[in-house]
Motif scaffolding. Sequence first.
Motif, short mmCIF file in Angstrom:
data_model
loop_
_atom_site.label_atom_id
_atom_site.label_comp_id
_atom_site.label_asym_id
_atom_site.label_seq_id
_atom_site.Cartn_x
_atom_site.Cartn_y
_atom_site.Cartn_z
N ARG A 94 0.83 -1.20 0.00
CA ARG A 94 0.00 0.00 0.00
C ARG A 94 0.87 1.25 0.00
NH1 ARG A 94 -4.36 0.12 4.52
NH2 ARG A 94 -4.86 2.02 3.37
N ALA A 95 1.97 1.20 -0.71
CA ALA A 95 2.90 2.33 -0.75
C ALA A 95 2.63 3.25 -1.93
CB ALA A 95 4.34 1.83 -0.81
N TYR A 96 2.87 4.53 -1.73
CA TYR A 96 2.87 5.52 -2.79
C TYR A 96 4.27 5.50 -3.38
CZ TYR A 96 2.42 10.11 -5.06
OH TYR A 96 2.37 11.15 -5.98
N VAL A 97 4.40 5.09 -4.63
CA VAL A 97 5.72 4.84 -5.23
C VAL A 97 6.11 5.98 -6.16
CG1 VAL A 97 7.12 3.26 -6.58
CG2 VAL A 97 5.32 2.36 -5.08
N ILE A 98 7.27 6.57 -5.88
CA ILE A 98 7.84 7.64 -6.70
C ILE A 98 9.10 7.10 -7.34
CG2 ILE A 98 8.75 9.99 -6.72
CD1 ILE A 98 7.29 10.43 -4.02
N ALA A 99 9.19 7.16 -8.66
CA ALA A 99 10.38 6.70 -9.37
C ALA A 99 11.24 7.90 -9.77
CB ALA A 99 9.99 5.90 -10.60
N VAL A 100 12.54 7.69 -9.80
CA VAL A 100 13.49 8.73 -10.19
C VAL A 100 14.46 8.16 -11.21
CG1 VAL A 100 15.28 10.33 -9.38
CG2 VAL A 100 13.38 9.74 -7.87
N ASP A 101 14.72 8.90 -12.26
CA ASP A 101 15.65 8.40 -13.29
C ASP A 101 16.23 9.56 -14.08
OD1 ASP A 101 17.06 6.56 -14.78
OD2 ASP A 101 15.34 5.82 -15.91
N ALA A 102 17.37 9.31 -14.70
CA ALA A 102 17.95 10.25 -15.65
C ALA A 102 17.37 9.95 -17.02
CB ALA A 102 19.47 10.09 -15.68
N CYS A 103 17.37 10.95 -17.89
CA CYS A 103 16.96 10.70 -19.27
C CYS A 103 17.71 11.63 -20.20
CB CYS A 103 15.45 10.85 -19.43
SG CYS A 103 14.85 12.54 -19.34
N LEU A 104 17.66 11.30 -21.47
CA LEU A 104 18.25 12.14 -22.51
C LEU A 104 17.14 12.89 -23.23
CD1 LEU A 104 20.77 9.52 -23.97
CD2 LEU A 104 21.21 11.31 -22.27
N GLY A 105 17.45 14.06 -23.74
CA GLY A 105 16.42 14.86 -24.40
C GLY A 105 17.03 15.83 -25.40
N GLN A 106 16.22 16.75 -25.86
CA GLN A 106 16.70 17.74 -26.80
C GLN A 106 17.71 18.66 -26.12
OE1 GLN A 106 12.51 18.73 -27.61
NE2 GLN A 106 13.02 18.66 -29.78
N PHE A 107 18.66 19.16 -26.89
CA PHE A 107 19.77 19.92 -26.33
C PHE A 107 19.32 21.08 -25.45
CE2 PHE A 107 22.91 23.37 -26.58
CZ PHE A 107 24.02 22.71 -26.09
N TYR A 108 18.30 21.81 -25.91
CA TYR A 108 17.88 22.99 -25.16
C TYR A 108 17.12 22.65 -23.88
CZ TYR A 108 13.22 22.29 -27.22
OH TYR A 108 12.01 21.77 -27.59
N LYS A 109 16.82 21.37 -23.67
CA LYS A 109 16.11 20.95 -22.45
C LYS A 109 17.05 20.36 -21.40
CE LYS A 109 11.61 20.00 -24.57
NZ LYS A 109 10.56 18.98 -24.80
N ILE A 110 18.33 20.29 -21.70
CA ILE A 110 19.29 19.73 -20.73
C ILE A 110 19.24 20.55 -19.44
CG2 ILE A 110 21.73 19.33 -20.25
CD1 ILE A 110 22.11 18.76 -23.23
N GLY A 111 19.16 19.86 -18.32
CA GLY A 111 19.07 20.54 -17.03
C GLY A 111 17.64 20.65 -16.52
N THR A 112 16.69 20.25 -17.35
CA THR A 112 15.28 20.33 -16.95
C THR A 112 14.89 19.13 -16.09
OG1 THR A 112 14.68 21.55 -18.96
CG2 THR A 112 12.90 20.42 -17.81
N LEU A 113 14.14 19.41 -15.05
CA LEU A 113 13.54 18.36 -14.23
C LEU A 113 12.08 18.25 -14.59
CD1 LEU A 113 15.07 19.23 -10.73
CD2 LEU A 113 15.94 17.63 -12.44
N GLN A 114 11.59 17.04 -14.71
CA GLN A 114 10.20 16.81 -15.08
C GLN A 114 9.52 15.93 -14.05
OE1 GLN A 114 10.46 14.94 -18.95
NE2 GLN A 114 10.67 16.91 -20.01
N VAL A 115 8.37 16.35 -13.59
CA VAL A 115 7.50 15.51 -12.77
C VAL A 115 6.36 15.06 -13.66
CG1 VAL A 115 5.86 15.46 -10.85
CG2 VAL A 115 8.08 16.57 -10.56
N VAL A 116 6.25 13.77 -13.87
CA VAL A 116 5.27 13.22 -14.80
C VAL A 116 4.29 12.34 -14.03
CG1 VAL A 116 4.94 12.00 -16.98
CG2 VAL A 116 7.10 13.16 -16.54
N GLU A 117 3.01 12.64 -14.15
CA GLU A 117 1.98 11.96 -13.36
C GLU A 117 1.56 10.64 -14.01
OE1 GLU A 117 -1.22 14.59 -12.38
OE2 GLU A 117 0.12 16.15 -11.63
N GLU A 118 2.53 9.76 -14.16
CA GLU A 118 2.29 8.41 -14.69
C GLU A 118 3.51 7.57 -14.36
OE1 GLU A 118 3.82 8.92 -19.29
OE2 GLU A 118 1.75 9.44 -18.82
#
Length: 199
Positions: A94-118
């Motif tokens: 019955r835990a609320y699970v939060i996942a954390v990971d690195a990802c690659l993206g478009q050059f101008y988005k480097i350094g962006t943090l994203q919280v995605v509700e899925e």
Amino acid sequence: MLHYCHYLEKKSVAYLADALIQHYTAHPDYTEIVVVCIGTNRYTGDSLGPIVGSQLLEKLKGQRRVHIYGTLENPVHALNLQKTLSLISQKHGRAYVIAVDACLGQFYKIGTLQVVEEPLQPGVSLDKQLPPIGHIHIKGIINNYGPLNHKVLEHTSLTFVQEMAGVIARILERVAQAIVPQLADEQALPRDSNSQATR
């Protein structure tokens, strides 16, 4: 829903923590929090998750209703992800699970943090087919997506990754402080969950 902010922006911690807290508040029927930090200590670019996990383990020491999986010492990666998910399912039903990971993206988005509700789909940048994880997830865009993604992960600045990990750890520390008092009756927890945050 997607929430994003550059990790250097002053509002990043408050803004992204609030997004996580609001998501939890809409689904409040959990008895504990599990944070799963995906990655490896073999490549600097892929060490974002384990660094976050190690920092959180220190920040939340003694907080027995928050459990951390994935640290520099004991990383959660492609080879042990399925086993880790099975363990979480057994121990933290019955835990609320939060996942954390690195990802690659478009050059101008480097350094962006994203919280995605899925759930997180780990390994996408490297074309790996891995099981989804989490009720919500945080991603840090650590470098540019391209044809040589393994090389990109190897040559990402460790200082940059550590700085971004520090911001994510502060976000999650703030989230834990806000959510723990709202968790469901602790009597519903399994008997073996009276320990401190686990790796």
